[in-house]
Design an enzyme around this catalytic site. Structure first.
Site, PDB file in Angstrom:
ATOM      1  N   ASN A   1      -0.105 -34.799 -52.946  1.00 16.40           N
ATOM      2  CA  ASN A   1      -0.553 -35.300 -54.224  1.00 16.40           C
ATOM      3  C   ASN A   1      -0.038 -36.812 -53.804  1.00 16.40           C
ATOM      4  O   ASN A   1      -0.607 -37.686 -54.861  1.00 16.40           O
ATOM      5  CB  ASN A   1       0.429 -34.903 -55.075  1.00 16.40           C
ATOM      6  CG  ASN A   1       1.912 -34.781 -54.856  1.00 16.40           C
ATOM      7  OD1 ASN A   1       2.221 -35.002 -53.828  1.00 16.40           O
ATOM      8  ND2 ASN A   1       2.712 -34.638 -55.764  1.00 16.40           N
TER       9      ASN A   1
ATOM     10  N   LYS B   1       3.574 -34.552 -40.218  1.00 19.05           N
ATOM     11  CA  LYS B   1       2.767 -33.439 -40.160  1.00 19.05           C
ATOM     12  C   LYS B   1       2.103 -33.674 -41.886  1.00 19.05           C
ATOM     13  O   LYS B   1       2.829 -33.165 -42.921  1.00 19.05           O
ATOM     14  CB  LYS B   1       3.088 -32.268 -40.003  1.00 19.05           C
ATOM     15  CG  LYS B   1       2.253 -30.826 -40.710  1.00 19.05           C
ATOM     16  CD  LYS B   1       0.908 -30.833 -40.389  1.00 19.05           C
ATOM     17  CE  LYS B   1       0.216 -29.622 -41.329  1.00 19.05           C
ATOM     18  NZ  LYS B   1      -0.127 -29.908 -42.471  1.00 19.05           N
TER      19      LYS B   1
ATOM     20  N   ALA C   1      -0.537 -33.301 -45.083  1.00 21.71           N
ATOM     21  CA  ALA C   1      -1.253 -32.058 -45.586  1.00 21.71           C
ATOM     22  C   ALA C   1      -2.428 -32.226 -44.941  1.00 21.71           C
ATOM     23  O   ALA C   1      -3.085 -33.207 -44.999  1.00 21.71           O
ATOM     24  CB  ALA C   1      -1.324 -32.243 -47.160  1.00 21.71           C
TER      25      ALA C   1
ATOM     26  N   GLU D   1      12.497 -31.811 -50.457  1.00 18.61           N
ATOM     27  CA  GLU D   1      11.909 -32.175 -51.994  1.00 18.61           C
ATOM     28  C   GLU D   1      11.037 -31.124 -52.262  1.00 18.61           C
ATOM     29  O   GLU D   1       9.859 -31.353 -51.953  1.00 18.61           O
ATOM     30  CB  GLU D   1      11.438 -33.584 -51.488  1.00 18.61           C
ATOM     31  CG  GLU D   1      12.482 -34.967 -51.055  1.00 18.61           C
ATOM     32  CD  GLU D   1      13.508 -35.038 -52.144  1.00 18.61           C
ATOM     33  OE1 GLU D   1      13.339 -34.802 -53.495  1.00 18.61           O
ATOM     34  OE2 GLU D   1      14.516 -35.610 -51.788  1.00 18.61           O
TER      35      GLU D   1
ATOM     36  N   CYS E   1       5.349 -34.128 -58.855  1.00 19.04           N
ATOM     37  CA  CYS E   1       6.580 -33.341 -59.121  1.00 19.04           C
ATOM     38  C   CYS E   1       7.406 -33.761 -60.408  1.00 19.04           C
ATOM     39  O   CYS E   1       8.204 -33.092 -60.939  1.00 19.04           O
ATOM     40  CB  CYS E   1       7.270 -33.230 -58.133  1.00 19.04           C
ATOM     41  SG  CYS E   1       7.680 -34.696 -57.446  1.00 19.04           S
TER      42      CYS E   1
ATOM     43  N   GLU F   1       5.559 -24.562 -62.421  1.00 13.61           N
ATOM     44  CA  GLU F   1       4.953 -26.018 -62.251  1.00 13.61           C
ATOM     45  C   GLU F   1       3.473 -25.912 -62.348  1.00 13.61           C
ATOM     46  O   GLU F   1       2.926 -25.208 -61.600  1.00 13.61           O
ATOM     47  CB  GLU F   1       5.507 -26.571 -61.029  1.00 13.61           C
ATOM     48  CG  GLU F   1       5.236 -27.725 -60.879  1.00 13.61           C
ATOM     49  CD  GLU F   1       5.453 -28.162 -59.297  1.00 13.61           C
ATOM     50  OE1 GLU F   1       5.545 -27.283 -58.159  1.00 13.61           O
ATOM     51  OE2 GLU F   1       6.157 -29.163 -59.074  1.00 13.61           O
TER      52      GLU F   1
HETATM   53  N1  LIG Z   1      10.274 -33.191 -54.935  1.00 18.80           N
HETATM   54  C1  LIG Z   1       9.412 -34.156 -54.365  1.00 18.80           C
HETATM   55  O1  LIG Z   1       9.766 -35.210 -54.225  1.00 18.80           O
HETATM   56  C2  LIG Z   1       7.973 -33.600 -54.461  1.00 18.80           C
HETATM   57  C3  LIG Z   1       6.936 -34.628 -54.138  1.00 18.80           C
HETATM   58  C4  LIG Z   1       5.652 -34.193 -54.271  1.00 18.80           C
HETATM   59  C5  LIG Z   1       5.331 -33.170 -54.188  1.00 18.80           C
HETATM   60  N2  LIG Z   1       6.206 -32.146 -54.401  1.00 18.80           N
HETATM   61  C6  LIG Z   1       6.033 -30.679 -54.532  1.00 18.80           C
HETATM   62  O2  LIG Z   1       4.993 -30.303 -53.555  1.00 18.80           O
HETATM   63  C7  LIG Z   1       4.140 -29.319 -54.038  1.00 18.80           C
HETATM   64  C8  LIG Z   1       2.644 -29.426 -54.067  1.00 18.80           C
HETATM   65  O3  LIG Z   1       2.166 -30.094 -52.637  1.00 18.80           O
HETATM   66  P1  LIG Z   1       1.437 -29.382 -51.554  1.00 18.80           P
HETATM   67  O4  LIG Z   1       0.582 -28.183 -52.438  1.00 18.80           O
HETATM   68  O5  LIG Z   1       0.968 -29.951 -50.780  1.00 18.80           O
HETATM   69  O6  LIG Z   1       2.975 -28.411 -51.025  1.00 18.80           O
HETATM   70  P2  LIG Z   1       2.657 -27.330 -50.095  1.00 18.80           P
HETATM   71  O7  LIG Z   1       4.211 -26.624 -49.873  1.00 18.80           O
HETATM   72  O8  LIG Z   1       1.585 -26.522 -49.972  1.00 18.80           O
HETATM   73  O9  LIG Z   1       2.495 -28.089 -48.631  1.00 18.80           O
HETATM   74  C9  LIG Z   1       3.223 -29.134 -48.116  1.00 18.80           C
HETATM   75  C10 LIG Z   1       3.244 -29.360 -46.778  1.00 18.80           C
HETATM   76  O10 LIG Z   1       3.686 -28.351 -46.043  1.00 18.80           O
HETATM   77  C11 LIG Z   1       2.427 -27.740 -45.163  1.00 18.80           C
HETATM   78  N3  LIG Z   1       2.156 -26.363 -45.257  1.00 18.80           N
HETATM   79  C12 LIG Z   1       1.679 -25.625 -46.196  1.00 18.80           C
HETATM   80  N4  LIG Z   1       1.609 -24.208 -45.919  1.00 18.80           N
HETATM   81  C13 LIG Z   1       2.436 -24.327 -44.683  1.00 18.80           C
HETATM   82  C14 LIG Z   1       3.032 -23.377 -44.005  1.00 18.80           C
HETATM   83  N5  LIG Z   1       2.645 -21.862 -44.215  1.00 18.80           N
HETATM   84  N6  LIG Z   1       3.905 -23.596 -42.922  1.00 18.80           N
HETATM   85  C15 LIG Z   1       4.061 -24.487 -42.596  1.00 18.80           C
HETATM   86  N7  LIG Z   1       3.720 -25.930 -43.235  1.00 18.80           N
HETATM   87  C16 LIG Z   1       3.072 -25.408 -44.438  1.00 18.80           C
HETATM   88  C17 LIG Z   1       1.345 -28.693 -45.946  1.00 18.80           C
HETATM   89  O11 LIG Z   1       0.156 -28.590 -44.855  1.00 18.80           O
HETATM   90  C18 LIG Z   1       1.705 -29.778 -46.217  1.00 18.80           C
HETATM   91  O12 LIG Z   1       1.743 -30.886 -44.926  1.00 18.80           O
HETATM   92  C19 LIG Z   1       4.463 -29.180 -55.682  1.00 18.80           C
HETATM   93  O13 LIG Z   1       5.383 -28.003 -55.760  1.00 18.80           O
HETATM   94  C20 LIG Z   1       5.218 -30.358 -55.952  1.00 18.80           C
HETATM   95  O14 LIG Z   1       6.264 -30.305 -56.774  1.00 18.80           O
HETATM   96  C21 LIG Z   1       7.822 -32.530 -54.532  1.00 18.80           C
HETATM   97  N1  LIG Z   2       6.024 -39.072 -58.312  1.00 17.49           N
HETATM   98  C1  LIG Z   2       6.962 -38.632 -57.310  1.00 17.49           C
HETATM   99  C2  LIG Z   2       6.222 -37.794 -56.243  1.00 17.49           C
HETATM  100  C3  LIG Z   2       6.201 -36.548 -56.868  1.00 17.49           C
HETATM  101  O1  LIG Z   2       5.354 -35.601 -56.717  1.00 17.49           O
HETATM  102  C4  LIG Z   2       7.733 -39.753 -56.793  1.00 17.49           C
HETATM  103  O2  LIG Z   2       7.798 -40.863 -57.497  1.00 17.49           O
HETATM  104  O3  LIG Z   2       8.212 -39.911 -55.815  1.00 17.49           O
END
Ligand SMILES: NC(=O)c1ccc[n+]([C@@H]2O[C@H](COP(=O)([O-])OP(=O)(O)OC[C@H]3O[C@@H](n4cnc5c(N)ncnc54)[C@H](O)[C@@H]3O)[C@@H](O)[C@H]2O)c1
Ligand SMILES: N[C@@H](CC=O)C(=O)O
Length: 487
Positions: free
Chosen positions: A157, A180, A182, A255, A289, A384
């Site tokens: 994202n 690594k 996405a 995070e 997020c 979410e």
């Molecule tokens: N707290 C924060 O700062 C923050 C910021 C951005 C996004 N997010 C969260 O991220 C999520 C959306 O992102 P997403 O769909 O890319 O998340 P995701 O957990 O599916 O993937 C994140 C990363 O992990 C890898 N990954 C996925 N499956 C895996 C596995 N089985 N083993 C190891 N690695 C794996 C992905 O390839 C990617 O690089 C939402 O829940 C969002 O809230 C949080």
């Molecule tokens: N908007 C957030 C990313 C979460 O998805 C940030 O500012 O870090």
């Protein structure tokens, strides 16, 4: 894709300063979520190549940590300047692979670059302390040392800023890095690698690996030489990485997901508050997020708020991020299906659907939708949504809204809207969230400690705390010193 500098579009992984394809020749297509067109491919590395990357990063660590911090900062500042120089290309790449509106992509490049600059400066102030000694003739104190090789997993994202918020801190602290990204959005990460090389960051210090996520995480989490795992992504995968890393007891920063409450008290102008709530919900098509997922509005102003929210929401233009839209596509069809499921579940359990009609401009698009009168039994309340689906309900008093807002496993960010300072204090203290933003949609930036409580994560990114994630504190005791007490 027409870039001013075509060399920023890289389809190979970047290991030890070399552009590398998968040793078995495997690769995966990367798709423009707005059109479904294939933009290119990314390499699927084999497990042995991930191990070789760790070897390279470990080899580079000794030299990188030994460089004077001012010199490291110079290289990071050069990287920061290159991000600005190539901002248009980086933004275009991001919109192609992620789908967000081009202006938002430009904003993310600025945001991402700001972390590099911040940490380049902050690392110069990684002070230890002197400790008044309780041991006769001893001098006691601490120094800060880089943790070691750090592995970073980042989401689609925010394909650039989620990398620089981690890597800026780690590199400034003297760690070497394996990123690594996405698989949906590898190109921003690979462009960062190209610019890191041009900035003079030595081979092996900043590496980008692409591949099957489970294979990559298994190798990195189990390798003893990786001393820190920093992950941004879903709570589900965060838990998995925690389990995988337990055998080698690594430092972890997580995070994870959010389910942000947006609380509007009865002293607010409902129209102005509705406008703010729309801004806090729909950026990056709700795939943020920090997105305001559950909106709680005082009953006295609820009806007007809901009406104004729908007006502001429907003014948003949905379309290809390259064509001046406010809301781009969702990342893939699964995300669209999830949004549909959440709306259907809400309606079935008694919510009113407002908006959401009209023809979506393509398969991965979802028209912004409000579910009114939501309850804790609905998916929109519990999950979410990560889509342009918001939920709203009325509340009667502050204790009730604190309880409702806290009724979730998540605890990343919360928004509070009121001008009453006593209510601000009560709500801010009562909310179980890592970040509370009062009367402001914008809360994040390089100087702040970004992060959550409960199942939204561990550790903080950004600010002084963000640097500490990559530093160990070493205590020293110099005994038997000639009148050495520093007390
Ligand atoms: N707290 C924060 O700062 C923050 C910021 C951005 C996004 N997010 C969260 O991220 C999520 C959306 O992102 P997403 O769909 O890319 O998340 P995701 O957990 O599916 O993937 C994140 C990363 O992990 C890898 N990954 C996925 N499956 C895996 C596995 N089985 N083993 C190891 N690695 C794996 C992905 O390839 C990617 O690089 C939402 O829940 C969002 O809230 C949080
Ligand atoms: N908007 C957030 C990313 C979460 O998805 C940030 O500012 O870090």
């Amino acid at each position: 894709m027409k870039l001013n500098d075509p060399r920023l579009f890289r389809q190979y992984a970047y290991i030890d300063g070399k552009w590398t394809h998968g040793s078995e020749g495997r690769e995966e297509a990367v798709v423009d979520p707005a059109t479904g067109e294939i933009l290119g491919h990314c390499a699927l590395l084999e497990a042995a190549q991930i191990t070789e990357t760790v070897t390279a990063a470990e080899g580079a660590f000794a030299e990188w940590r030994a460089i004077n911090v001012h010199e490291r900062a110079e290289k990071l500042n050069a990287w920061y300047r290159l991000l600005h120089e190539y901002k248009e290309d980086l933004a275009l790449l991001m919109t192609y692979e992620q789908g967000k509106p081009l202006d938002d992509s430009r904003g993310e490049v600025d945001y991402g670059a700001s972390f590099i600059q911040w940490f380049a400066e902050e690392a110069k102030r990684a002070y230890g302390v002197t400790i008044p000694s309780h041991i006769p003739n001893a001098a006691l104190g601490t120094i800060k040392e880089p943790v070691g090789v750090s592995a970073m997993f980042t989401p689609w994202n925010f394909p650039l800023a989620m990398i620089t918020r981690k890597a800026g801190a780690a590199l400034a602290a003297g760690c070497t890095v394996i990123v690594k990204p996405a698989n949906e959005t590898p190109y921003s990460a690979l462009a960062l690698a190209e610019l890191a090389e041009r900035a003079g960051i030595p081979a092996g210090v900043f590496n980008v690996v692409t591949g099957d996520p489970a294979t990559v995480s298994e190798v990195l989490c189990n390798d003893n030489r990786i001393r820190n795992i920093s992950f941004t992504g879903s709570t589900r995968v965060g838990k998995l990485l925690m389990r995988q890393s337990s055998s080698s007891v690594k430092r972890m920063s997580l995070e994870l997901g959010g389910n942000a409450p947006f609380i509007v008290c009865d002293d607010m102008d409902p129209d102005a508050a509705a406008k703010e709530a729309v801004a806090a919900k729909f950026q990056t098509a709700g795939q943020d997020c920090l997105a305001a997922n559950r909106i709680f509005v005082h009953r006295k102003i609820y009806d007007v708020f809901v009406e104004r929210f729908v007006v502001h929401m429907q003014a948003l233009k949905v379309g290809n991020g390259l064509e001046g839209s406010d809301i781009g596509p969702l990342i893939h069809q699964r995300a669209v299906d999830m949004a549909k499921g959440i709306v259907e579940d809400g309606i079935q359990k008694g919510a009113r659907q407002l908006g959401g009609g009209g023809q979506a401009p393509g398969e991965n698009f979802f028209m912004p939708t409000l579910l009114a009168d939501i309850t804790p039994e609905m998916r929109v309340f519990r999950e979410e949504t990560f889509s342009p689906v918001a939920g709203v309900c009325a509340f009667d008093d502050d204790d009730e809204v604190i309880q409702l807002a806290n009724d979730t496993e998540y605890g990343l960010a919360a928004y509070v809207y009121t001008h009453d300072v006593r209510r601000i204090w009560k709500l801010m203290r009562g909310l179980e969230y890592g970040m509370v933003s009062v009367n402001s949609v914008k809360m994040t930036g390089a100087p702040i400690p970004f992060g959550g409580v409960k199942q939204s994560g561990l550790g903080r990114e950004g600010g002084a705390a963000g640097l500490d994630e990559y530093l160990d504190t070493k205590y020293y005791c110099l005994g038997n010193m000639p009148s050495a007490s520093n007390s």
